[in-house]
Scaffold this motif. Sequence first.
Motif, PDB file in Angstrom:
ATOM      1  N   ASP B 157      46.652  42.637  49.484  1.00 52.13           N
ATOM      2  CA  ASP B 157      47.953  42.159  48.986  1.00 52.13           C
ATOM      3  C   ASP B 157      47.973  41.964  47.476  1.00 52.13           C
ATOM      4  O   ASP B 157      49.039  41.950  46.864  1.00 52.13           O
ATOM      5  CB  ASP B 157      48.300  40.811  49.645  1.00 52.13           C
ATOM      6  N   LEU B 158      46.798  41.785  46.912  1.00 53.49           N
ATOM      7  CA  LEU B 158      46.748  41.526  45.467  1.00 53.49           C
ATOM      8  C   LEU B 158      46.835  42.793  44.627  1.00 53.49           C
ATOM      9  O   LEU B 158      46.917  42.741  43.404  1.00 53.49           O
ATOM     10  CB  LEU B 158      45.455  40.764  45.115  1.00 53.49           C
ATOM     11  N   ARG B 159      46.782  43.950  45.302  1.00 52.37           N
ATOM     12  CA  ARG B 159      46.854  45.203  44.534  1.00 52.37           C
ATOM     13  C   ARG B 159      48.290  45.455  44.063  1.00 52.37           C
ATOM     14  O   ARG B 159      49.246  45.144  44.752  1.00 52.37           O
ATOM     15  CB  ARG B 159      46.393  46.391  45.387  1.00 52.37           C
ATOM     16  N   VAL B 160      48.387  46.039  42.900  1.00 52.95           N
ATOM     17  CA  VAL B 160      49.696  46.377  42.338  1.00 52.95           C
ATOM     18  C   VAL B 160      49.882  47.888  42.464  1.00 52.95           C
ATOM     19  O   VAL B 160      49.029  48.651  42.009  1.00 52.95           O
ATOM     20  CB  VAL B 160      49.783  45.955  40.861  1.00 52.95           C
ATOM     21  N   HIS B 161      50.976  48.272  43.095  1.00 55.39           N
ATOM     22  CA  HIS B 161      51.268  49.703  43.215  1.00 55.39           C
ATOM     23  C   HIS B 161      52.011  50.152  41.952  1.00 55.39           C
ATOM     24  O   HIS B 161      52.885  49.424  41.461  1.00 55.39           O
ATOM     25  CB  HIS B 161      52.133  49.953  44.453  1.00 55.39           C
ATOM     26  N   ALA B 199      46.064  45.760  36.519  1.00 55.16           N
ATOM     27  CA  ALA B 199      46.657  44.531  37.064  1.00 55.16           C
ATOM     28  C   ALA B 199      46.010  44.177  38.405  1.00 55.16           C
ATOM     29  O   ALA B 199      45.781  42.992  38.706  1.00 55.16           O
ATOM     30  CB  ALA B 199      48.163  44.716  37.222  1.00 55.16           C
ATOM     31  N   HIS B 202      42.723  42.616  37.715  1.00 47.09           N
ATOM     32  CA  HIS B 202      42.941  41.282  37.146  1.00 47.09           C
ATOM     33  C   HIS B 202      43.348  40.299  38.236  1.00 47.09           C
ATOM     34  O   HIS B 202      42.870  39.152  38.258  1.00 47.09           O
ATOM     35  CB  HIS B 202      44.027  41.391  36.067  1.00 47.09           C
ATOM     36  N   ASN B 203      44.206  40.746  39.155  1.00 49.11           N
ATOM     37  CA  ASN B 203      44.623  39.864  40.253  1.00 49.11           C
ATOM     38  C   ASN B 203      43.421  39.458  41.101  1.00 49.11           C
ATOM     39  O   ASN B 203      43.270  38.291  41.473  1.00 49.11           O
ATOM     40  CB  ASN B 203      45.649  40.575  41.136  1.00 49.11           C
ATOM     41  N   THR B 206      41.218  36.972  39.050  1.00 54.34           N
ATOM     42  CA  THR B 206      41.794  35.627  38.880  1.00 54.34           C
ATOM     43  C   THR B 206      41.855  34.895  40.222  1.00 54.34           C
ATOM     44  O   THR B 206      41.656  33.686  40.277  1.00 54.34           O
ATOM     45  CB  THR B 206      43.197  35.715  38.238  1.00 54.34           C
ATOM     46  N   TRP B 207      42.100  35.650  41.291  1.00 52.21           N
ATOM     47  CA  TRP B 207      42.132  34.997  42.612  1.00 52.21           C
ATOM     48  C   TRP B 207      40.772  34.367  42.922  1.00 52.21           C
ATOM     49  O   TRP B 207      40.679  33.229  43.374  1.00 52.21           O
ATOM     50  CB  TRP B 207      42.503  36.019  43.709  1.00 52.21           C
TER      51      TRP B 207
END
Lengths: 88, 848
Positions: B157-161, B199, B202-203, B206-207
Amino acid sequence: MDEDIKIVDATQSVPFEIPPEGSLGLLALGAVAMKPWRKKRIECGYEEKLIERVKKEVEEAKQRQQEKKEKMEAAKLKKEQETKGQDG
Amino acid sequence: MGKKVLLIGWDAADWKVINPLMDEGLMPTLNSMVNEGIIANLATLDPPLSPILWTSIATGKLADKHGILGFVEPDTRNMSVRPVLSLSRKVKAIWNILTQQGIKSHVVGWWPSHPAEPINGVMVSNFYQRAAASYDSPWPIADGTVHPKDLEEIFADLRVHPSELTLAHLAPLFPNYQKINQSNDPRLAQGAKILAQAASIHNASTWIMENKEWEFMAVYHDAIDHYCHAFMKFHPPQRNGIPDHLYEVYKDAVSGIYRFHDMMLERLLQLAGPDTTVIVMSDHGFHPDHLRPNKLPKEPAGPAFEHSPYGILCMKGDNIQKDERIYGATLLDIAPTILTLFGLPVGRDMDGKVLVQAFTDPLQPTLIESWETVDGESGMHAADRREDPWAAKEAMKQLVELGYVEAPGPDNQKNMEKITRESKYYLSRVYMYKKEYDKAAALLEEISSEEAALRYSLALIRCYQAMRKVPEFRATLDKVRQMDNGNIVQIDMLEGALLLLEYKPRKALEMLLKAEEKAGHMSQLHVQLGRIYLRSQRFEDAKRAFTKALAIDPQDANAHHGLAISLLRQNQYEEAAESALNAVGLLYYYPAAHYTLAEALMNMEEYERAAEAFEVVCALNPGNRKAHQWLVRLYDSHLNSEAKARQHNQFVNEKIKGVITIITGLPRSGTSMMMQMLKAGGADVLTDSIRQADKNNPKGYWEYEKVKKLMTDTTWLQEANEKSVKIIAPLLLHLPAKYDYKIIFMHRDMAEVLRSQQIMLGRKEALEKKAFPIVLSEAFQKQMDQATAWIKRSPNVNVLHIDYSEVLAQPQEIAESLCEFLDADLDITKMVEAVDRSLYRNRIAENV
C-alpha cells in the motif's frame, strides 16, 4: 497507520489542507501523508476521475499500438507487392 | 557515541551539482548537515557500476571478495539472464554483522537486495518500487520483496504508482511541461515513473522509522542516477547540439530531483532525531559540466561513462567533527566506519578503513580476523534460495530501458556466455584496481580469445603497460588498430605510452603531440605530455600541460600532482605545496603526491609538516626508501627526535630491498662514458678510483675493485644499494637474486670493441692488418648472449639497451631516456656535457 492523522502546517500551526492532486512537499513527508492524501482523493471524487483517465489512456495506448501494427503490416504488404511487380 | 546510525545512499550524487544548489539555498537540509558535520569526496572504485559499488559499500570489500559482478548474472536454472540478486553476494553485509550482534537493523531498496534477507529487522528489496501494470490493474508485490513477509500488505500500500502523480508533483521538476508533446516524447512519463519509485522507497523507509524500533537503518535511492542518465544532457549550461525547445523543458529536471531528495532528507532527519549519526553518501558522481561525454560507447554498461570518479560523503553526529572536510575516503570505508560507530571490531579481511579523521574524540578501531567466520544468525540467505522470475523480469526490463544492459536476445545460451564474459571483464577491472595485473591479464586474455572486443583489448594493454610487457603491448595495440577503424582517439596516446615503456621519451613526445590534434580534449593526454616534459626538465612546458589538463578536468589528481612537481622544480614551493594538497585532497591513496608535498614543505622549512607528509608516504608505501631517508634526516637535524630517526633507519636497513643500477656491456663499449654521464647528472655512483685514468680512458675507468671478485664474494653489493656500479656483461650471471637491478646495457659494434681492446693491449700488428681473432669475437658474442638470456629469466631485472654511437650522436635523447628508465630527475644538461665526442677514436667506418 492512524487514518485520522492530521497533517499540520508547522509554520502556521494549523491543520494543512491536503490538495487532492497532492504535492511534492506531501510526497516528501513519506508514509504518514500517503493515506490522508489517498483518502482525500476518494472524498473529492478525484480518484474516480483518475481511474477513468487511466482506463482511457490504456485504451488509447492499445489503439495506437493497433494502428502501428496495421501500418507496419500494410507497409510490408505493399513492399511484397512491389517486389512481385518487379519480378513479373 | 550515537547508538543509532542512519545510512542514506543517493546513487550518483555529485558535489558539483549540490554545491551551487546549496549556495542558492535550494538544498537547505543537506546544507545544515554540511555545517554540522564532515564532508568528503568519496572516491569510487572500478568498475563504477552501481550494484558492484553498493555491495562494496555494504560489505567493505571489493568485488573479487563479495562476488557481485555487474547488473545481470546468468541464471543457470532457467538458462537465461537475470538481474543480479542478493543470493550472489558471498560475504556478510553490514546488516548481517549487526544482526549477529543483536543490533536492530532495517534496509530499504539496497542494490542488490532481492530477495530480501531474513535479518532481525525489516528488509525491503530493490524489486519493491517498480510498477509492472497500469494503475487500474492489480499490482501484486513480488514474492521475496519484503521481510518479514507479514508486512507485505502494508508495504504494498505504501508504493506510489506513477499514474498517481500529477502536475503538482512534476511541475517543480519540469516547469515548462506544457511545451512537451507527450504523444511522441516519453520523457515526462519517464520522469514521473522514477519520481514515483523514489516516493515508494521513501514511504517504506519513513514507515519503518515511525513504526519499528531501530538502531541501524539503510536507505538507498537510485532516482538521482536515473534522472541524470535521462536529463543531465539538458542540465545548464546548454550544450552544443541540444535544441533550445528541449533545453527549456528539461533543464530543471536534475536540480529538481536533487531538491526533492533534500526534502526527503528533511523528513528522515526529523524521524531520526538529533542523537542519530547520519551518513549521506553516493557511490560515484555524475559529470554535470563540460566533462559530460558527447556520445556513449556502444557496449554493455556504456552509460557508466557518464559517471565521475568522486561521490559525496556527509556525516553528522555526536562524535563527528563539525564543518570539516576530510580526505582520502573511499566507498570501502563506510562499512568499517559504521562498525566502529557501534563499537564493533573491523574485519582484517575488509578492504576499507575507518574514517578516524571524522571523529572528534580520537578512536582506536579494534580489529577481528574476519566476520565471515563468526557464528550466529546473521540473516543471510540459505544457499539454496531462489528468486521470483516474474520480479526479475521487471527489474531486467528497467535495466534495458536505462541502457545498462542490452535487451536479451532469443538465444539464451549465447546470452549467458556473453554475460559470463562481461562479468569476467568486470572482475579483471577489479584486479586492475587492486594492481593485480597478472590476474587481470589472465582473465582478459581468456575473454579476448573468445570475443574480439575493443574494451577487452584496451584493458589488456593497460595490464601489459603496468607489467612492462612490451612485446605483448605492441601485439595487442596492433590488434586494436585493426579493430578500431580509426574510431578511437587513444591510439596515438597508447603508442606514446608504449614508446615511454621502451624508454624513448622524445619519440613518445612526438607521438603525443600528434595525438593532441584528435585527443586534445582529454586531460590524460596533457598529463602524459606534462610527465614527459618533467622528465626532460622542461618545467614551464610541463606546467602548461598540467594546467591545460586541469582546465579540462579540475578533479584530475594526477594533473594537480604534475603541476606540483613543475612548480617545485621551479622553486615555487608554496604553490607546489598547494597543488600537491589538491592532489591528495582528491585522491588520498597517492604516495607520490604526499612525497611532493613533503618536499615542498621541507623547502619552506616547515619541517614538522614535512615529516608528517613523509610519514604518510611511508604508511601508504612502506617500501619508499627515499621517504624513510628524508625522515631520518629531518628527525636528526631539525626535529630533535633521535629515536624516530633510528626507527626509520632500521626499517630501511632491515626491510627495504634496494635497487642497484648496473652499467654493463663488453669492455670498451662505453660503460665508463655512461658512468661519467650518470655522475655528472647527479646520480650516486660506486667507484674507488683505484684504476687511474690513462690515455685509453683519459676521463677515468669508474671501476670498483670488488666487482672483480663478484664470482666469489657478493657481500659488498650492499654498498651498491641505490647506487650505480660498473660490472662487465660476463659477470652479470653472478649477481644474487636478493636485490632488484636496473641494468644499462651498452652496445657497440663488435669490430669497434675489438679494435679498441687491441689498442688498449698495445697489439699494433693486429691493428695494422685490421684482423682480429674471430674466436675472440665469437666468445664475446656468446657472453653477451648468455647475459641477455640471464636478464630475460630474471624477474628482478629491468634493462635499458643503449648503443654507444647513439650516445655520441644524440646525447640529449639518451639522457632523457636514462632519466625515464631510472625514474630520477638527473641534470640532463650536465649529462650531455659529459659526453666527449672526441673520444670516439676507433670508429670502424673511418678506418675501413
